[in-house]
Design a protein around this motif. Structure first.
Motif, PDB file in Angstrom:
ATOM      1  N   MET A  77       4.718   2.540   4.366  1.00 16.36           N
ATOM      2  CA  MET A  77       4.591   2.948   5.771  1.00 16.36           C
ATOM      3  C   MET A  77       5.198   4.331   5.994  1.00 16.36           C
ATOM      4  SD  MET A  77       2.973   0.452   7.192  1.00 16.36           S
ATOM      5  CE  MET A  77       3.301   0.413   8.921  1.00 16.36           C
ATOM      6  N   LEU A  78       6.326   4.607   5.357  1.00 14.60           N
ATOM      7  CA  LEU A  78       6.947   5.924   5.483  1.00 14.60           C
ATOM      8  C   LEU A  78       6.071   6.995   4.844  1.00 14.60           C
ATOM      9  CD1 LEU A  78       9.240   7.739   6.381  1.00 14.60           C
ATOM     10  CD2 LEU A  78      10.530   7.010   4.352  1.00 14.60           C
ATOM     11  N   ALA A  79       5.471   6.690   3.694  1.00 12.94           N
ATOM     12  CA  ALA A  79       4.562   7.647   3.060  1.00 12.94           C
ATOM     13  C   ALA A  79       3.364   7.942   3.956  1.00 12.94           C
ATOM     14  CB  ALA A  79       4.105   7.117   1.695  1.00 12.94           C
ATOM     15  N   VAL A  80       2.794   6.910   4.572  1.00 10.94           N
ATOM     16  CA  VAL A  80       1.688   7.110   5.519  1.00 10.94           C
ATOM     17  C   VAL A  80       2.142   8.026   6.653  1.00 10.94           C
ATOM     18  CG1 VAL A  80       0.265   5.963   7.282  1.00 10.94           C
ATOM     19  CG2 VAL A  80       0.415   5.012   4.980  1.00 10.94           C
ATOM     20  N   MET A 102       6.940  16.034   1.649  1.00 11.69           N
ATOM     21  CA  MET A 102       6.434  15.756   0.314  1.00 11.69           C
ATOM     22  C   MET A 102       7.551  15.302  -0.617  1.00 11.69           C
ATOM     23  SD  MET A 102       3.240  15.782   0.465  1.00 11.69           S
ATOM     24  CE  MET A 102       2.967  15.484  -1.270  1.00 11.69           C
ATOM     25  N   GLU A 103       8.740  15.809  -0.412  1.00 12.52           N
ATOM     26  CA  GLU A 103       9.901  15.349  -1.184  1.00 12.52           C
ATOM     27  C   GLU A 103      10.091  13.842  -0.988  1.00 12.52           C
ATOM     28  OE1 GLU A 103      14.733  16.091  -1.052  1.00 12.52           O
ATOM     29  OE2 GLU A 103      13.410  17.513  -0.044  1.00 12.52           O
ATOM     30  N   ILE A 104       9.942  13.394   0.242  1.00 10.43           N
ATOM     31  CA  ILE A 104      10.075  11.970   0.558  1.00 10.43           C
ATOM     32  C   ILE A 104       8.943  11.173  -0.091  1.00 10.43           C
ATOM     33  CG2 ILE A 104       9.919  10.284   2.446  1.00 10.43           C
ATOM     34  CD1 ILE A 104      11.395  12.442   4.177  1.00 10.43           C
ATOM     35  N   VAL A 105       7.711  11.642   0.043  1.00 10.36           N
ATOM     36  CA  VAL A 105       6.560  10.922  -0.510  1.00 10.36           C
ATOM     37  C   VAL A 105       6.698  10.790  -2.028  1.00 10.36           C
ATOM     38  CG1 VAL A 105       4.056  10.980  -0.853  1.00 10.36           C
ATOM     39  CG2 VAL A 105       5.019  11.538   1.387  1.00 10.36           C
ATOM     40  N   VAL A 106       7.064  11.872  -2.705  1.00 11.46           N
ATOM     41  CA  VAL A 106       7.219  11.834  -4.161  1.00 11.46           C
ATOM     42  C   VAL A 106       8.310  10.840  -4.565  1.00 11.46           C
ATOM     43  CG1 VAL A 106       7.998  13.196  -6.158  1.00 11.46           C
ATOM     44  CG2 VAL A 106       6.277  14.125  -4.602  1.00 11.46           C
ATOM     45  N   VAL A 155       1.848  11.055  -7.216  1.00 18.11           N
ATOM     46  CA  VAL A 155       1.245  11.817  -6.128  1.00 18.11           C
ATOM     47  C   VAL A 155       0.343  12.884  -6.732  1.00 18.11           C
ATOM     48  CG1 VAL A 155       1.652  13.383  -4.174  1.00 18.11           C
ATOM     49  CG2 VAL A 155       3.242  11.514  -4.610  1.00 18.11           C
ATOM     50  N   THR A 156      -0.861  13.000  -6.185  1.00 15.00           N
ATOM     51  CA  THR A 156      -1.745  14.090  -6.570  1.00 15.00           C
ATOM     52  C   THR A 156      -2.210  14.802  -5.310  1.00 15.00           C
ATOM     53  OG1 THR A 156      -3.699  12.651  -6.581  1.00 15.00           O
ATOM     54  CG2 THR A 156      -2.575  12.990  -8.685  1.00 15.00           C
ATOM     55  N   ALA A 157      -2.417  16.086  -5.446  1.00 16.41           N
ATOM     56  CA  ALA A 157      -2.956  16.888  -4.349  1.00 16.41           C
ATOM     57  C   ALA A 157      -3.985  17.831  -4.950  1.00 16.41           C
ATOM     58  CB  ALA A 157      -1.848  17.681  -3.665  1.00 16.41           C
ATOM     59  N   GLU A 191       0.212   6.923  -4.920  1.00 21.41           N
ATOM     60  CA  GLU A 191      -0.087   5.632  -5.536  1.00 21.41           C
ATOM     61  C   GLU A 191       1.175   4.816  -5.706  1.00 21.41           C
ATOM     62  OE1 GLU A 191      -2.386   6.165  -9.108  1.00 21.41           O
ATOM     63  OE2 GLU A 191      -3.626   7.679  -8.154  1.00 21.41           O
ATOM     64  N   PHE A 192       1.051   3.519  -5.420  1.00 20.54           N
ATOM     65  CA  PHE A 192       2.162   2.579  -5.515  1.00 20.54           C
ATOM     66  C   PHE A 192       1.788   1.435  -6.444  1.00 20.54           C
ATOM     67  CE2 PHE A 192       2.582   4.692  -1.496  1.00 20.54           C
ATOM     68  CZ  PHE A 192       3.933   4.772  -1.245  1.00 20.54           C
TER      69      PHE A 192
END
Length: 151
Positions: free
Chosen positions: A66-69, A122-126, A132-134, A146-147
């Motif tokens: 949810m945080l990543a979203v 992005m630091e949080i998402v990683v 993570v891909t961009a 991806e999880f």
């Protein structure tokens, strides 16, 4: 050829197969409330994944996802000049969160700095996900987090 930035390239986890997955997507126009709507979509998606696919979520999986979203949709809302799309795809083993937006600028991953104001998304998402891909795509860019789920 697309420009691509990837975290954890040594990760053996590959993208999800295009079949035999639960898939939901929604386009957002940037109006107030879009971030909350994206989180609601993700919450419903995870509930379906547990109920229909018998996925086992780890203790922090739901909150991490949810945080990543929130972070990815916030970035799309802040930095793109057009609608953006959230796509959630998963099965009993993994979930991917993908956001498409109209900006071709790839996200910047700054070194950790607790004194820096902003720039931590992005630091949080990683930190939250397994990969993570961009990459640039014809409509702008695609960022995928991806999880791996608990088994």
């Amino acid at each position: 050829m697309n420009d691509q930035a990837t975290s954890r390239p040594d990760d053996p986890c590959r993208g999800l197969a295009p079949t035999d997955v639960l898939l939901v997507a929604q386009v957002f126009d940037g109006e107030p409330g879009c971030i909350a709507q994206a989180r609601e979509l993700a919450d419903r998606f995870l509930s379906r994944l547990v109920a229909e696919w018998l996925a086992v979520l780890g203790e922090h999986t739901r909150s991490d996802l949810m945080l990543a979203v929130s972070e990815l949709i916030t970035n799309a809302d802040r930095y793109s000049h057009g609608p953006y799309m959230l796509e959630l795809e998963g099965d009993a083993e993994r979930v991917s969160v993908t956001v498409y937006d109209s900006s071709t600028a790839l996200p910047v991953l700054y070194s950790p700095d607790p004194g820096r104001l902003g720039g931590h998304g992005m630091e949080i998402v990683v930190a939250l996900c397994d990969r993570v891909t961009a990459e640039r795509v014809p409509v702008g860019k695609r960022i995928r987090a991806e999880f791996q789920l608990s088994s």
